[in-house]
Design an enzyme around this catalytic site. Sequence first.
Site, PDB file in Angstrom:
ATOM      1  N   GLU A  16     -42.756  16.301 -72.454  1.00 42.20           N
ATOM      2  CA  GLU A  16     -44.138  16.175 -71.844  1.00 42.20           C
ATOM      3  C   GLU A  16     -44.758  14.780 -72.311  1.00 42.20           C
ATOM      4  OE1 GLU A  16     -44.680  18.113 -69.587  1.00 42.20           O
ATOM      5  OE2 GLU A  16     -44.675  20.347 -70.250  1.00 42.20           O
ATOM      6  N   HIS A  69     -42.997  14.287 -66.633  1.00 45.53           N
ATOM      7  CA  HIS A  69     -42.174  14.558 -67.673  1.00 45.53           C
ATOM      8  C   HIS A  69     -40.656  14.445 -67.229  1.00 45.53           C
ATOM      9  CE1 HIS A  69     -42.409  19.199 -66.372  1.00 45.53           C
ATOM     10  NE2 HIS A  69     -41.378  18.627 -65.986  1.00 45.53           N
ATOM     11  N   ASN A 105     -46.642  15.597 -64.024  1.00 45.48           N
ATOM     12  CA  ASN A 105     -47.203  14.768 -64.948  1.00 45.48           C
ATOM     13  C   ASN A 105     -46.122  13.676 -65.761  1.00 45.48           C
ATOM     14  OD1 ASN A 105     -45.255  16.309 -66.417  1.00 45.48           O
ATOM     15  ND2 ASN A 105     -46.679  17.372 -68.007  1.00 45.48           N
ATOM     16  N   ASP A 124     -32.419  21.434 -70.504  1.00 49.33           N
ATOM     17  CA  ASP A 124     -33.349  22.272 -71.177  1.00 49.33           C
ATOM     18  C   ASP A 124     -33.385  23.604 -70.897  1.00 49.33           C
ATOM     19  OD1 ASP A 124     -34.252  22.077 -68.502  1.00 49.33           O
ATOM     20  OD2 ASP A 124     -35.959  20.735 -69.012  1.00 49.33           O
TER      21      ASP A 124
HETATM   22  P1  PGA Z   1     -39.035  20.506 -59.623  1.00 51.74           P
HETATM   23  O1  PGA Z   1     -39.403  20.080 -61.315  1.00 51.74           O
HETATM   24  O2  PGA Z   1     -37.712  19.983 -59.616  1.00 51.74           O
HETATM   25  O3  PGA Z   1     -39.053  22.013 -59.617  1.00 51.74           O
HETATM   26  O4  PGA Z   1     -40.175  19.856 -58.745  1.00 51.74           O
HETATM   27  C1  PGA Z   1     -39.064  18.908 -61.556  1.00 51.74           C
HETATM   28  C2  PGA Z   1     -39.479  18.798 -63.292  1.00 51.74           C
HETATM   29  O5  PGA Z   1     -40.412  19.397 -63.696  1.00 51.74           O
HETATM   30  O6  PGA Z   1     -38.591  18.117 -63.896  1.00 51.74           O
END
Ligand code: PGA
Length: 241
Positions: A144, A139, A137, A68
């Site tokens: 999302e 994702h 959450n 992304d």
């Molecule tokens: P993080 O994020 O590795 O910074 O915890 C993971 C994500 O949001 O996919």
Amino acid sequence: MIQLCRCRDYEDISQRAAELLTAQLTWKKDSTLGLATGGSPVGLYRKLRERFAEGLVDFSEVKTVNLDEYRGLAPENPQSYRYFMEENLFRHVNIHPENTYVPNGLEKDSETACRDYDAVIQRLGGIDLQLLGIGRNGHIGFNEPSDQFSSGTHCVKLSENTIEANQRFFERREEVPTEAYTMGCGAILRARRILLLASGRDKAEAVHAMLYGPITPQLPASILQLHENVLVLADEEALGQ
Ligand code: PGA
């Protein structure tokens, strides 16, 4: 099927993930790796840099596609995911810059940005190993919670939860972009192998729901239950222990 590997802590996760990626590149030198940004893979990338410096891993034939990118951020913006990848991995190893792909955050026309990125993934012949983190959450990438699973690359409005979680990388909350281009759940699921890293107590609920809950777009990571070859490296805190 999801295989779960219990790790001691973040360091242990990073070490095992680095061993796995090294093995993947030994087995298939010209692998296409799906890469992730965020806090979860930082330790892994550090270990890969170290391994490269020791001559233990070779990226000369590797291709990468990132999950992304924030919409509206230029590659040279330190908050962009392209910049993150350059700093954490690309500029330290012998990967050819033209073999590294990140969605074009500067492409204003989202249809073009998404179509172009799907074409890249297709041209590369799909993804051999997809690396993932997991959001609080549930994702994956920036897919999302929603009413349906996405398929191809698309433009998303980031949830409040995600904006709040990502705020730590920005000086002010207003600076956190509200939209991003992300690979879809369908594309992630088409990867031949998937490696998901989860560390810390704030991931425990999402990890539990991903492993044991129903498959639902309200918890996008739950779709991984349908994949044949997923390895989750999770530490004790992320397993709620
Ligand atoms: P993080 O994020 O590795 O910074 O915890 C993971 C994500 O949001 O996919």
